[in-house]
Enzyme design. Structure first.
Site, short mmCIF file in Angstrom:
data_model
loop_
_atom_site.label_atom_id
_atom_site.label_comp_id
_atom_site.label_asym_id
_atom_site.label_seq_id
_atom_site.Cartn_x
_atom_site.Cartn_y
_atom_site.Cartn_z
N LYS A 116 1.01 -1.23 0.01
CA LYS A 116 -0.18 -0.16 0.10
C LYS A 116 0.85 1.25 -0.09
CE LYS A 116 -3.08 -3.02 0.09
NZ LYS A 116 -3.79 -3.22 -1.20
N LYS A 237 -18.60 -5.41 2.40
CA LYS A 237 -19.45 -4.62 1.75
C LYS A 237 -20.78 -5.50 1.69
CE LYS A 237 -16.09 -2.68 -1.21
NZ LYS A 237 -15.06 -3.05 -2.47
N GLU A 275 -9.58 2.55 -5.18
CA GLU A 275 -10.60 2.94 -4.08
C GLU A 275 -10.27 4.43 -3.52
OE1 GLU A 275 -10.77 -1.40 -2.29
OE2 GLU A 275 -10.42 0.44 -0.86
N ARG A 291 -7.94 -6.61 -9.64
CA ARG A 291 -8.56 -7.74 -9.98
C ARG A 291 -9.91 -7.49 -10.38
NH1 ARG A 291 -11.62 -7.36 -5.53
NH2 ARG A 291 -10.43 -6.61 -3.63
C1 MV4 Z 1 -9.38 5.13 6.41
C2 MV4 Z 1 -10.37 5.80 7.06
C3 MV4 Z 1 -10.41 7.03 7.59
N1 MV4 Z 1 -9.30 7.75 7.38
N2 MV4 Z 1 -8.24 6.04 6.21
C4 MV4 Z 1 -10.99 0.75 5.96
C5 MV4 Z 1 -10.72 -0.16 4.95
C6 MV4 Z 1 -9.40 0.23 4.21
N3 MV4 Z 1 -9.70 0.07 2.48
C7 MV4 Z 1 -9.45 1.65 4.46
N4 MV4 Z 1 -10.40 1.89 5.39
C8 MV4 Z 1 -10.55 3.03 5.96
N5 MV4 Z 1 -9.26 3.96 5.74
C9 MV4 Z 1 -8.34 7.30 6.53
N6 MV4 Z 1 -7.32 8.14 6.36
C10 MV4 Z 1 -11.68 4.86 7.46
C11 MV4 Z 1 -11.67 3.58 6.71
C12 MV4 Z 1 -12.61 2.81 7.07
C13 MV4 Z 1 -13.65 2.30 6.07
C14 MV4 Z 1 -13.25 2.66 4.71
C15 MV4 Z 1 -14.07 2.02 3.69
C16 MV4 Z 1 -15.33 1.63 4.05
C17 MV4 Z 1 -15.66 1.38 5.30
C18 MV4 Z 1 -15.02 1.43 6.40
C19 MV4 Z 1 -14.99 1.46 7.72
C20 MV4 Z 1 -14.19 1.67 8.58
C21 MV4 Z 1 -13.00 2.44 8.39
#
Ligand code: MV4
Length: 447
Positions: A116, A237, A275, A291
């Protein structure tokens, strides 16, 4: 074009790939574990090879067995689907080393996006906006303190080898940073064998928005707009929409242009998803998936494109054959993931499907490998169907989904259909004004 493809997956996605192959006139080879001998993808494929016992590690993740199956059947390419080996760079490399085509990006790009930190550094250099945070890996706790004071609390420490929410720790103030730092590193080392971590400002009410892209082997990249995947529970999801209720056509064009220019400069090939966290009108890149994704059908519905067919064509070296201006967006699509789970506790509920009656009618699509009498095995993911609807407007798509959920009969096992009904009739969901926290708050309120 290939004449035979091996599908290194199971369930609805194996069927999805099989269908694209049929329409292209390509023969299919299914692989399966002993637990999946009666699976739909085995029944519908031209040939099937048993690759091991029920445990994924010994079957769907068994590289030697899958390559042997490809060799003995004379398959020329392997489609990995999602999950399992789909983002395993070593697998992609081994497939190519055996003279077969991996239907996906290059091993180099898979590896780059799997880390990442490298993914973010690469995107930053290519002009893609990021969440404010550390400039790459954090060297030590002192640097963590410096970065946190610069970007402001709260902050998140994330594992370089993580993704999908695994190995994230929040610090709300300087006195929480030391614990967050050591916990994140310990967990990252234990889970991924790599304790590299980085820092991001914690965004408190973002939406999760992702952009679908395709690239050919000749330097052309186009995007197919965004999906809003904010409705998640424990990083799983639950329901996705295309387009996002929060994004205008101008915003889509803007982030789409930035992303496609970046990926074209990288020489990215095949399907990929960027994303973003979206808050206060800003897109912030967080990760890239190299993917096909579970939720790809909602993009297919609004863009009238067969993404799996495109993946196969592109892997065979064909050109995209169209430009961004040829990609159009029509109406609104919603996907509900139907899992064999208790709708209140989310405990998996494998068992025998006594009655299966999927919905139909205008604008309704069901991607599933279920049938009456099928025994849902306990060894794999609990998703048993994806219910997808497409309609001219979001309000009509919601009404269509409610109608389709009412028609859907799955007896003998518990499913999350009642949860989807509850979400769809909630005014908060209907308003379209939700963030990544909405679903968990909704469930705390209603369950
Ligand atoms: C974050 C965030 C808030 N701030 N990054 C969770 C999964 C991963 N793909 C990234 N995630 C998050 N990153 C920052 N800087 C909050 C989340 C996150 C989240 C993101 C997408 C969908 C659901 C989530 C649930 C909790 C936290």
């Amino acid at each position: 074009m290939f004449s035979k493809i091996l599908i290194a997956n199971r369930g609805e996605i194996a069927l999805r790939i099989l269908r694209a192959c049929r329409e292209l006139g390509i023969k299919t080879v299914a692989v399966h574990s002993t637990a999946d001998a009666d699976a739909m993808h085995v029944r519908l494929a031209d040939e099937a090879v048993c690759i091991g016992p029920p445990s994924s590690r010994d079957s769907y993740l068994n590289v030697a067995a899958i390559l042997s199956a490809a060799t003995i059947t004379g398959a020329e390419a392997i489609h990995p689907g999602y999950g399992f080996l789909s983002e395993n760079a070593d697998f992609a490399e081994t497939v190519e080393a055996h003279g077969l085509v991996f239907i996906g990006p290059t091993a180099e790009h898979i590896r780059m996006m799997g880390d990442k930190i490298t993914a973010k550094t690469t995107m930053l250099a290519l002009g893609v906006p990021l969440v404010p945070g550390s400039d790459g890996e954090l060297a030590n706790l002192e640097e963590a303190h410096e970065v946190a004071s610069r970007v402001g609390y709260p902050v998140l420490i994330k594992a370089a080898a993580g993704g999908g929410g695994r190995g994230m720790k929040v610090a709300h103030s300087a006195d929480e940073l030391s614990d967050a730092w050591s916990m994140a590193r310990t967990e990252a080392r234990a889970a991924f064998g790599n304790d590299a971590v980085y820092m991001e400002k914690y965004m408190d009410r973002p939406r999760h928005i992702e952009l679908q892209i395709l690239g050919d082997n000749h330097g052309n990249v186009v995007h197919f707009g965004e999906r809003d995947c904010s409705l998640q529970r424990r990083h799983q999801k639950v329901l996705e929409e295309a387009g996002s209720p929060a994004i205008s056509a101008e915003q889509r064009d803007g982030i789409g242009r930035t992303a496609t220019e970046a990926l074209a400069r990288m020489g990215y090939r095949n399907a990929g998803t960027l994303e973003f966290l979206y808050q206060d009108g800003q897109f912030c890149f967080i990760e890239m998936n190299t993917r096909l994704q579970v939720e790809h059908p909602i993009t297919e519905m609004v863009c009238d494109v067969d993404l799996v067919r495109e993946q196969i064509r592109l892997a065979a070296g064909e050109k995209l054959g169209y430009t961004q201006a040829d990609v159009t967006f029509s109406g609104h699509a919603i996907e509900c993931r139907i899992n064999a789970e208790d709708p209140a506790t989310f405990a998996p509920c494998p068992g025998t499907v006594a009655v299966y009656h999927p919905p139909g009618g205008l604008g309704v699509r069901v991607d599933s490998a279920l049938y009456t009498g099928y025994r849902v095995p306990p060894y794999y993911d609990s998703m048993i169907a994806k219910l997808i609807v497409h309609a001219p407007t979001r309000a009509q798509a919601i009404a269509r989904m409610q109608r389709a959920l009412d028609e859907f009969v799955v007896e003998g096992i518990k499913t999350v259909i009642p949860l989807h009904r509850a979400i769809l009739e909630d005014p908060g969901f209907q308003s379209g004004n939700y963030t990544i926290h909405w679903l968990e708050q909704f469930m705390a309120r209603t369950h």
